[in-house]
Design a protein around this motif. Structure first.
Motif, PDB file in Angstrom:
ATOM      1  N   ASP A 139       0.853  -1.031  -0.227  1.00  0.00           N
ATOM      2  CA  ASP A 139      -0.151   0.011  -0.012  1.00  0.00           C
ATOM      3  C   ASP A 139       0.889   1.128   0.163  1.00  0.00           C
ATOM      4  O   ASP A 139       0.242   2.412  -0.506  1.00  0.00           O
ATOM      5  N   VAL A 140       2.208   1.262   0.566  1.00  0.00           N
ATOM      6  CA  VAL A 140       3.016   2.269   0.353  1.00  0.00           C
ATOM      7  C   VAL A 140       3.687   2.318  -0.650  1.00  0.00           C
ATOM      8  O   VAL A 140       4.621   1.582  -1.056  1.00  0.00           O
ATOM      9  N   LYS A 141       3.603   3.648  -1.348  1.00  0.00           N
ATOM     10  CA  LYS A 141       4.535   3.634  -2.628  1.00  0.00           C
ATOM     11  C   LYS A 141       5.645   4.213  -2.252  1.00  0.00           C
ATOM     12  O   LYS A 141       6.157   4.481  -1.085  1.00  0.00           O
ATOM     13  N   ALA A 142       6.616   3.778  -3.270  1.00  0.00           N
ATOM     14  CA  ALA A 142       8.187   3.908  -3.141  1.00  0.00           C
ATOM     15  C   ALA A 142       8.506   5.561  -2.919  1.00  0.00           C
ATOM     16  O   ALA A 142       7.788   6.126  -3.765  1.00  0.00           O
ATOM     17  N   PRO A 143       9.580   5.819  -2.234  1.00  0.00           N
ATOM     18  CA  PRO A 143       9.641   7.039  -1.937  1.00  0.00           C
ATOM     19  C   PRO A 143      10.089   7.670  -3.524  1.00  0.00           C
ATOM     20  O   PRO A 143      10.785   6.809  -4.060  1.00  0.00           O
ATOM     21  N   LEU A 144       9.662   8.885  -4.020  1.00  0.00           N
ATOM     22  CA  LEU A 144       9.925   9.499  -5.190  1.00  0.00           C
ATOM     23  C   LEU A 144      10.819  10.706  -5.136  1.00  0.00           C
ATOM     24  O   LEU A 144      10.276  11.662  -4.511  1.00  0.00           O
ATOM     25  N   VAL A 145      11.745  10.724  -5.800  1.00  0.00           N
ATOM     26  CA  VAL A 145      12.784  11.995  -5.882  1.00  0.00           C
ATOM     27  C   VAL A 145      12.494  12.459  -6.982  1.00  0.00           C
ATOM     28  O   VAL A 145      12.947  11.972  -8.255  1.00  0.00           O
ATOM     29  N   VAL A 146      12.079  13.653  -7.299  1.00  0.00           N
ATOM     30  CA  VAL A 146      11.596  14.408  -8.552  1.00  0.00           C
ATOM     31  C   VAL A 146      12.651  15.399  -8.720  1.00  0.00           C
ATOM     32  O   VAL A 146      13.142  16.488  -7.923  1.00  0.00           O
ATOM     33  N   PHE A 147      13.405  15.281  -9.923  1.00  0.00           N
ATOM     34  CA  PHE A 147      14.677  16.221 -10.399  1.00  0.00           C
ATOM     35  C   PHE A 147      14.333  17.264 -11.416  1.00  0.00           C
ATOM     36  O   PHE A 147      13.579  16.793 -12.460  1.00  0.00           O
ATOM     37  N   PHE A 203      26.022  16.072  -4.791  1.00  0.00           N
ATOM     38  CA  PHE A 203      24.920  14.823  -4.794  1.00  0.00           C
ATOM     39  C   PHE A 203      25.435  13.859  -3.924  1.00  0.00           C
ATOM     40  O   PHE A 203      24.541  13.002  -3.463  1.00  0.00           O
ATOM     41  N   ASP A 204      26.728  13.918  -3.467  1.00  0.00           N
ATOM     42  CA  ASP A 204      27.172  13.170  -2.320  1.00  0.00           C
ATOM     43  C   ASP A 204      26.241  13.037  -1.396  1.00  0.00           C
ATOM     44  O   ASP A 204      25.998  12.276  -0.359  1.00  0.00           O
ATOM     45  N   GLU A 205      25.667  14.405  -0.984  1.00  0.00           N
ATOM     46  CA  GLU A 205      25.019  14.445   0.131  1.00  0.00           C
ATOM     47  C   GLU A 205      23.502  14.134   0.018  1.00  0.00           C
ATOM     48  O   GLU A 205      22.623  14.018   1.007  1.00  0.00           O
ATOM     49  N   LEU A 206      22.953  13.654  -1.117  1.00  0.00           N
ATOM     50  CA  LEU A 206      21.555  13.308  -1.408  1.00  0.00           C
ATOM     51  C   LEU A 206      21.657  11.962  -1.296  1.00  0.00           C
ATOM     52  O   LEU A 206      21.766  10.894  -2.144  1.00  0.00           O
ATOM     53  N   THR A 207      21.383  11.419  -0.112  1.00  0.00           N
ATOM     54  CA  THR A 207      21.426   9.991   0.323  1.00  0.00           C
ATOM     55  C   THR A 207      20.200   9.535   0.756  1.00  0.00           C
ATOM     56  O   THR A 207      18.994  10.394   0.710  1.00  0.00           O
ATOM     57  N   PRO A 208      19.596   8.148   0.545  1.00  0.00           N
ATOM     58  CA  PRO A 208      18.281   7.833   0.687  1.00  0.00           C
ATOM     59  C   PRO A 208      17.773   8.222   2.157  1.00  0.00           C
ATOM     60  O   PRO A 208      16.546   8.283   2.573  1.00  0.00           O
ATOM     61  N   GLU A 209      18.744   8.143   3.323  1.00  0.00           N
ATOM     62  CA  GLU A 209      18.542   8.628   4.650  1.00  0.00           C
ATOM     63  C   GLU A 209      18.028  10.137   4.550  1.00  0.00           C
ATOM     64  O   GLU A 209      17.134  10.310   5.277  1.00  0.00           O
ATOM     65  N   ARG A 215      22.306   4.851  -5.846  1.00  0.00           N
ATOM     66  CA  ARG A 215      21.972   4.859  -4.341  1.00  0.00           C
ATOM     67  C   ARG A 215      20.558   4.711  -3.751  1.00  0.00           C
ATOM     68  O   ARG A 215      20.096   4.162  -3.364  1.00  0.00           O
ATOM     69  N   LEU A 216      20.072   5.764  -4.706  1.00  0.00           N
ATOM     70  CA  LEU A 216      18.393   5.717  -4.314  1.00  0.00           C
ATOM     71  C   LEU A 216      17.927   4.674  -4.783  1.00  0.00           C
ATOM     72  O   LEU A 216      16.808   4.109  -4.143  1.00  0.00           O
ATOM     73  N   LYS A 217      18.135   3.983  -6.006  1.00  0.00           N
ATOM     74  CA  LYS A 217      17.286   2.957  -6.606  1.00  0.00           C
ATOM     75  C   LYS A 217      17.716   1.895  -5.941  1.00  0.00           C
ATOM     76  O   LYS A 217      16.626   1.124  -5.514  1.00  0.00           O
ATOM     77  N   ALA A 218      18.909   1.714  -5.219  1.00  0.00           N
ATOM     78  CA  ALA A 218      19.323   0.698  -4.492  1.00  0.00           C
ATOM     79  C   ALA A 218      18.444   0.398  -3.091  1.00  0.00           C
ATOM     80  O   ALA A 218      18.272  -0.614  -2.645  1.00  0.00           O
ATOM     81  N   ALA A 219      17.897   1.592  -2.795  1.00  0.00           N
ATOM     82  CA  ALA A 219      17.274   1.717  -1.458  1.00  0.00           C
ATOM     83  C   ALA A 219      15.919   1.568  -1.747  1.00  0.00           C
ATOM     84  O   ALA A 219      14.836   2.055  -0.904  1.00  0.00           O
TER      85      ALA A 219
END
Ligand SMILES: O=C(O)COP(=O)(O)O
Ligand SMILES: [Mg+2]
Length: 235
Positions: free
Chosen positions: A10-18, A220-226, A111-115
């Motif tokens: 039910d929970v959608k994957a987090p989406l990062v819009v660039f 972009f090294d600062e843009l982590t899944p966390e 990194r984002l996709k692996a998470a």
């Protein structure tokens, strides 16, 4: 590493819009070259990088119109169209030219996709320019959706441009964030009521802190899944 519960469908994957220009891709050299090719043919003097930060953001037509305003030269709608065609032809012919992803972009995507996260593009660049540029740089496969300034009847800073992108990417606005370099991106995120990350290295004509983004990154090294999860959970 952040992890998404695969059993909770039910929970959608987090989406990062660039955003594209000045966020994912450093396009300034090609934009300036094609813009100067266009406006010097009409007798204007060339624009600089500093000028570009005031001109870019609302697509090519607006960029040309703003260049004429900057040079205090009137421009009718009839005169604009052939100049627009001249810009598009020149810009497309040189693509991808000198345009390159900013350092660390594809490692960030991986990194984002692996998470378990999804990635999409929401740009005010028209589709006929954005799609071949991303294709030419070998990036298209990363994205669940790519929308341009002419995909809908509205564009950034209208929040519906972000909503339309999220819908196409199969995401959920409550689990989405926007990454951008300029006022249009941060305002659009604000209008869509989603968190925003401003990059400090793009084409903003003011310091990005003045735009009141949720947070700022210098690379972009600062843009982590966390970070993405933290922003989504805090909204
Ligand atoms: O092409 C423009 O004017 C702006 O493009 P962007 O929305 O990707 O920054
Ligand atoms: Mg931009």
């Amino acid at each position: 590493m952040a992890c998404i519960n695969p059993r909770n469908t039910d929970v959608k994957a987090p989406l990062v819009v660039f955003d594209l220009d000045g966020t994912m891709i450093d396009t300034h050299a090609d934009l300036i070259e094609s813009l100067n090719h266009t406006i010097t043919s009409a007798g204007l003097t060339p624009v600089t990088y500093e000028d570009l930060t005031h001109l870019v953001g609302q697509g090519a037509r607006v960029m040309i119109r703003r260049a004429f305003d900057l040079k205090n030269t009137p421009l009718s709608e009839d005169e604009l169209e052939p100049l627009f065609d001249r810009f598009i032809a020149h810009y497309k012919a040189g693509m991808p030219g000198k345009s390159r992803p900013y350092p660390g972009l594809t490692a960030c995507f991986d990194r984002l996709k692996a998470a378990g996260m999804t990635i999409a593009v929401c740009t005010n660049k028209q589709e006929t320019l954005a799609l071949p540029l991303l294709e030419g740089l070998g990036l298209t496969g990363h994205f669940a959706a790519i929308t341009g300034g002419d995909t809908f009847e509205f564009r950034k800073p209208d929040g519906r441009h972000i909503f339309g992108t999220i819908e196409k990417a199969g995401g959920d606005p409550a689990r989405s964030i926007m990454i951008g370099d300029s006022v249009n991106d941060i305002l659009a995120a604000h209008n869509a009521k989603i968190p925003s990350v401003a990059v400090s290295f793009g084409y903003s004509d003011v310091p990005v802190a003045d735009l009141n983004p949720t947070t700022i990154i210098d690379g972009f090294d600062e843009l982590t899944p966390e970070l993405v999860l933290r922003l989504i959970e805090a909204q």
